[in-house]
Design a protein around this motif. Sequence first.
Motif, short mmCIF file in Angstrom:
data_model
loop_
_atom_site.label_atom_id
_atom_site.label_comp_id
_atom_site.label_asym_id
_atom_site.label_seq_id
_atom_site.Cartn_x
_atom_site.Cartn_y
_atom_site.Cartn_z
N ASN A 32 22.41 26.80 -1.61
CA ASN A 32 24.03 26.58 -1.91
C ASN A 32 24.39 25.41 -2.29
OD1 ASN A 32 26.86 25.93 -0.41
ND2 ASN A 32 27.30 27.70 -1.76
N ARG B 6 27.12 26.18 -6.62
CA ARG B 6 27.92 27.05 -4.94
C ARG B 6 29.06 27.88 -6.22
NH1 ARG B 6 27.58 21.55 -2.91
NH2 ARG B 6 29.74 21.06 -4.89
N PHE C 19 29.14 31.80 7.38
CA PHE C 19 28.72 31.02 8.36
C PHE C 19 28.53 32.77 9.08
CE2 PHE C 19 30.03 28.51 5.33
CZ PHE C 19 28.99 27.31 5.38
N ASN D 221 34.85 29.73 11.80
CA ASN D 221 35.48 28.24 11.25
C ASN D 221 35.13 28.09 10.12
OD1 ASN D 221 35.16 27.89 13.92
ND2 ASN D 221 33.38 26.89 14.17
N MET E 252 35.40 35.12 -4.89
CA MET E 252 34.59 34.08 -6.19
C MET E 252 34.21 34.60 -6.94
SD MET E 252 34.59 30.48 -3.44
CE MET E 252 34.31 29.67 -4.62
N LEU F 98 45.85 20.28 1.80
CA LEU F 98 44.65 21.19 3.01
C LEU F 98 44.96 20.93 4.31
CD1 LEU F 98 41.90 22.55 2.83
CD2 LEU F 98 40.77 20.92 2.88
N LEU G 117 45.03 23.33 7.03
CA LEU G 117 44.52 23.43 8.41
C LEU G 117 44.88 23.33 9.95
CD1 LEU G 117 41.60 21.35 7.05
CD2 LEU G 117 41.38 23.49 7.78
N GLU H 52 32.23 22.34 10.50
CA GLU H 52 31.49 23.45 10.09
C GLU H 52 32.43 23.69 9.98
OE1 GLU H 52 30.73 26.89 13.86
OE2 GLU H 52 28.85 25.69 14.16
N ILE H 53 34.15 23.85 9.70
CA ILE H 53 34.67 24.07 9.01
C ILE H 53 35.09 23.01 7.77
CG2 ILE H 53 37.55 23.90 8.90
CD1 ILE H 53 38.15 24.29 11.63
N GLU I 217 31.78 22.05 6.05
CA GLU I 217 30.89 22.60 5.19
C GLU I 217 31.58 23.63 4.66
OE1 GLU I 217 27.57 23.97 8.08
OE2 GLU I 217 26.31 22.54 6.87
N ALA I 218 32.57 24.56 5.69
CA ALA I 218 33.12 26.36 4.65
C ALA I 218 33.57 25.10 4.02
CB ALA I 218 33.79 26.61 5.91
N ILE I 219 34.22 24.58 3.69
CA ILE I 219 35.00 24.13 2.81
C ILE I 219 34.26 24.13 1.33
CG2 ILE I 219 36.80 22.70 1.79
CD1 ILE I 219 38.13 22.48 5.09
N GLU I 220 33.27 22.66 2.22
CA GLU I 220 32.57 22.54 0.97
C GLU I 220 31.77 23.90 0.04
OE1 GLU I 220 29.40 19.49 2.10
OE2 GLU I 220 28.31 19.69 0.10
N ALA I 221 31.29 24.74 1.13
CA ALA I 221 30.38 25.95 0.68
C ALA I 221 31.74 26.74 -0.06
CB ALA I 221 29.93 26.62 1.52
N ARG I 222 32.71 26.88 -0.29
CA ARG I 222 33.95 27.25 -1.23
C ARG I 222 34.09 26.41 -2.23
NH1 ARG I 222 37.53 30.16 2.84
NH2 ARG I 222 38.21 31.40 0.95
N GLY I 223 34.10 25.32 -2.35
CA GLY I 223 34.53 24.69 -3.22
C GLY I 223 34.73 23.87 -4.08
N PHE I 224 35.59 23.49 -2.53
CA PHE I 224 37.22 22.57 -3.11
C PHE I 224 37.35 21.24 -3.12
CE2 PHE I 224 40.30 19.87 -0.91
CZ PHE I 224 41.65 20.54 -1.21
N ASP J 190 35.58 20.73 -5.88
CA ASP J 190 34.56 20.63 -7.37
C ASP J 190 36.18 21.25 -7.75
OD1 ASP J 190 32.22 20.97 -6.78
OD2 ASP J 190 32.18 23.74 -6.23
#
Lengths: 224, 199
Positions: free
Chosen positions: A47, A72, A79, A84, A149, B138, B142, B187-188, B190-197, B199
């Motif tokens: 990813n 992405r 996760f 989280n 998505m 954000l 959060l 971890e949060i 990472e999750a935000i990055e994984a969901r493309g915030f 981008d």
Amino acid sequence: MIQLDNVSLTLQDRPVLRDISLTLSERRIAIIGANGSGKSSLARLFNGLVLPTEGRVRVDGWDTAADGRKVRRAVGFVFQNPDNQIVMPTVAEDLAFGLKPLRLDADEQARRIDGALARYGLESHRDHPAYLLSGGQKQLLALAGVLVMDPAWIVLDEPTTLLDLRNVRAVLDAIAALDQRVVLVTHALEHIRDFDRVIVLDEGRVLADDTPGPAIARYLAALA
Amino acid sequence: MIFDSYRSGDSVLHRMAPGPKLLSLCVLGTLLFFFDEIWLAATAFAAVSMLYPLAGFGPAVILAQLRPVFWVFVLIVAAQLLFGDAAFGVVLALRLAALVLLAALVTLTTRSSEIVDALIRTLAFLRPLGVNPARVGLTISLALRFLPVLARITGEVREAQHARGHGGNPVATAIPTTVRTLKMAHEIAEAIEARGFDD
């Protein structure tokens, strides 16, 4: 297709993955291995959450180092701990969060959110605070947050580890019903018996890469 | 708390845009403090209370908003009694009650995301100064999302330390809570990055 060419990864001076080359195109792929074998790091490469120290990772032709945005959008990531991953206060708001970067019109956003809520039985929780959901509902919401998505791939990093048996079943059923290609990182060998391919990692290297029967046998033999 | 407040509905107040609601709250809330007459304070309280049925809420919802601050009203009136001006104490209590009801009505009829979106739009003028309104939004979201999670983590750590006989030691609670919170924050992110915030 996800392609890794001679990928190595070093984190804080510790080699985590060593010279891995793989081409992934099957619909159901599992990654197993002992703790510290590099499973989660390998999954994060797909990813673009982690970039390789050496080598190259490409997703449908996009390089994770150069085309992070496209990667992405092509690869959703679920996760281990949904607490989280759910970042917005309420259920519907969290689903909408993942859609913001896609800049969809309001009707399409609403259609996707309604569809995801209906698919996982979360309609009545639409405006509920996410922290009030059960563990299984949270993990389904995390999965829904990725699904809206519309990625081609979904990578799940031990998504059932924190769940009770009933919720494990609900999440596994949801994974089985996915149209997308799935990469599942897990310790639960009974969950991957019908997968197309199982990759076994050991100390950052591929120990076995086969169908479930031979791959799991090799893993168990290595543990013995 | 604000993240618990929203109650879905289809009333005029629910459909109203968050911007005008927040602006009305600011203007009316300020106006409340310009008048000292008891009848005006009582009228304001009654008027705000009458907005609740308009949003589909009954007397129980009104009482639920006032219950947490009931003792504040009692203290205000008691303090003014001591100074010999009980009537002004009643004015102050009525003002505060009207303000609490008005603010609660906004959060009862507006999703937190709508409030945050309105804030993001309002802060757009700060963009030339390097402020990213989306990031501010954000951050607020959060905070709303993770306050109860932090409370739960603190409770779990306190319980664990209590079981080990360190129940009265705040350091024994603070250190593991901080470590877990930092891990969670990573971890949060990472999750935000994984969901493309970004981008």
